[in-house]
Enzyme design. Structure first.
Site, short mmCIF file in Angstrom:
data_model
loop_
_atom_site.label_atom_id
_atom_site.label_comp_id
_atom_site.label_asym_id
_atom_site.label_seq_id
_atom_site.Cartn_x
_atom_site.Cartn_y
_atom_site.Cartn_z
N MET A 30 0.95 -1.26 0.07
CA MET A 30 0.08 0.03 0.18
C MET A 30 0.99 1.25 -0.10
SD MET A 30 -3.35 -0.95 1.92
CE MET A 30 -2.94 -0.64 3.73
N GLY A 31 2.11 1.03 -0.59
CA GLY A 31 2.84 2.12 -0.80
C GLY A 31 3.57 2.53 0.72
N ASP A 35 12.20 -0.26 4.68
CA ASP A 35 13.18 -1.31 4.33
C ASP A 35 12.46 -2.93 4.57
OD1 ASP A 35 15.08 0.37 3.88
OD2 ASP A 35 16.26 0.16 6.06
N HIS A 37 9.55 -3.63 3.17
CA HIS A 37 9.18 -4.02 1.69
C HIS A 37 10.43 -4.41 1.01
CE1 HIS A 37 6.00 -1.17 2.87
NE2 HIS A 37 5.36 -1.92 2.76
N GLU A 150 5.78 -11.32 7.45
CA GLU A 150 5.18 -12.06 8.67
C GLU A 150 4.45 -11.14 9.73
OE1 GLU A 150 7.67 -15.19 10.18
OE2 GLU A 150 6.83 -16.75 8.49
N LYS A 151 5.03 -9.95 9.61
CA LYS A 151 4.24 -8.94 10.58
C LYS A 151 2.69 -9.08 10.56
CE LYS A 151 4.08 -4.52 10.12
NZ LYS A 151 2.56 -4.20 10.36
N GLN A 155 -2.92 -12.13 8.13
CA GLN A 155 -3.02 -11.77 6.70
C GLN A 155 -2.36 -13.02 5.91
OE1 GLN A 155 -2.80 -7.62 4.54
NE2 GLN A 155 -0.53 -8.38 4.47
N LEU A 186 9.24 -2.87 11.41
CA LEU A 186 9.24 -1.87 10.55
C LEU A 186 7.42 -1.95 9.92
CD1 LEU A 186 11.48 -0.93 10.91
CD2 LEU A 186 12.24 -0.88 8.33
N SER A 188 4.58 0.79 7.97
CA SER A 188 4.53 2.19 7.44
C SER A 188 3.65 3.19 8.54
CB SER A 188 3.43 2.51 6.24
OG SER A 188 3.76 1.44 5.36
O1 PAF Z 1 -0.12 -5.74 3.71
C1 PAF Z 1 -0.39 -4.89 3.12
O2 PAF Z 1 0.28 -3.86 2.72
C2 PAF Z 1 -1.94 -4.93 2.28
O3 PAF Z 1 -2.76 -5.37 3.19
C3 PAF Z 1 -1.97 -5.55 0.89
C4 PAF Z 1 -1.49 -7.08 1.06
C5 PAF Z 1 -1.07 -4.86 0.02
C6 PAF Z 1 -3.23 -5.79 0.32
O4 PAF Z 1 -4.03 -4.45 0.29
#
Ligand code: PAF
Length: 282
Positions: A30-31, A35, A37, A150-151, A155, A186, A188
């Site tokens: 989601m932008g 680090d 990512h 894994e954070k 999900q 870490l 966002s």
């Molecule tokens: O973990 C995320 O950033 C979001 O939940 C994802 C998997 C990109 C779905 O919008």
């Protein structure tokens, strides 16, 4: 790096790559890249010919409209991070109508009960939103492998379940939590904390380390009391929940059974910012 700004350009790109027989690794985001990512891209880089990421702030997974409004957005900064990293071949940045052609609404999913535990209780509808966007992104990007941190352990479990139940030809790969030097996972959301509060928040990780030491030594109710005491002493931090769950079913447990594996999960509000973390217990 290719910047693909709509579904059509993405699809043309994917078609060309597939014709060349490229193996595609995908990490949706989601932008507000950090680090953590980059560690997903590194994992993808090692196992695929091509690495694709996406940046899309998915409106259907926010149960709190304020959270959606406050979500940090800076696409130019994100693109420049991706370019500098040299880890990503293409980034897909769709508009809402590329993902939701009609109405931005979630489909309903049955994740065999995984959706009703922990975050599912605190954030109603959240996992339907995640399932909906991830399934659509998978349909559009058609990756061989997809990478998730894994954070957000629940999900990750839910996405594995979805792929399994829908027989999607995609391998889901969990990537270790990426931590700051002081141990803070870490996220966002950390951008919304002052430097001082980020430092204070290391107590979350330190607590998980202690929980791992107490694992199978003291009872779960005692562990819970100790965790509560730690956070009662922290100014401006509220423990939203702490629990220990079966790693496979994500159901909370009150006792440790011999042949099961467990994970500790914690959510803490720090200055109104919701921080989550977890740790495998061994
Ligand atoms: O973990 C995320 O950033 C979001 O939940 C994802 C998997 C990109 C779905 O919008």
């Amino acid at each position: 790096m290719e910047v693909l700004k709509n579904k059509k350009t993405l699809q043309d790109f994917i078609e060309r790559q597939r014709e060349m027989g490229k193996k595609i690794g995908f990490a949706p985001t989601m932008g507000a890249l950090h680090d953590g990512h980059l560690s997903l891209y590194e994992a993808a880089r090692a196992e695929n010919d091509l690495v694709i990421s996406s940046i899309f702030v998915n409106p259907t997974q926010f149960n709190n409209p304020e959270d959606l409004k406050k979500y940090p957005r800076d696409t130019n900064r994100d693109i420049s991070i991706l370019q500098k990293s040299g880890l990503v071949d293409a980034v897909y940045i769709p508009e809402v109508h590329d993902i939701y052609p009609e109405k931005a609404e979630s489909s309903h999913y049955d994740f065999d009960g995984l959706e009703n535990e922990m975050e599912g209780k605190s954030r109603p509808g959240h996992f339907d939103g995640v399932g909906t966007v991830v399934e659509e992104l998978f349909n559009q990007v058609k990756p061989d492998n997809a990478y998730f941190g894994e954070k957000d352990y629940q999900q990750l479990a839910i996405i594995k379940k979805m792929v399994d139940k829908k027989h999607l030809p995609i391998k889901i790969k969990g990537v270790d939590i990426y931590r700051a030097k002081n141990g803070l996972a870490l996220s966002s959301r950390n951008q919304r904390l002052t430097e001082e509060r980020r430092e204070d928040s290391k107590v979350i990780y330190e607590t998980l380390i202690k929980v791992n030491e107490w694992f199978r030594v003291v009872s779960i109710s005692e562990i819970k009391n100790k965790v509560k005491d730690i956070f009662d002493d922290q100014k401006g931090m509220q423990l939203e929940y702490f629990l220990i769950a079966d790693e496979n079913t994500l159901k909370e447990t009150d006792f440790f059974y011999k042949d099961k594996s467990y994970r500790a999960f914690i959510v803490v509000m720090v200055d109104g910012v919701r921080l989550i973390d977890n740790m495998h217990l061994d």
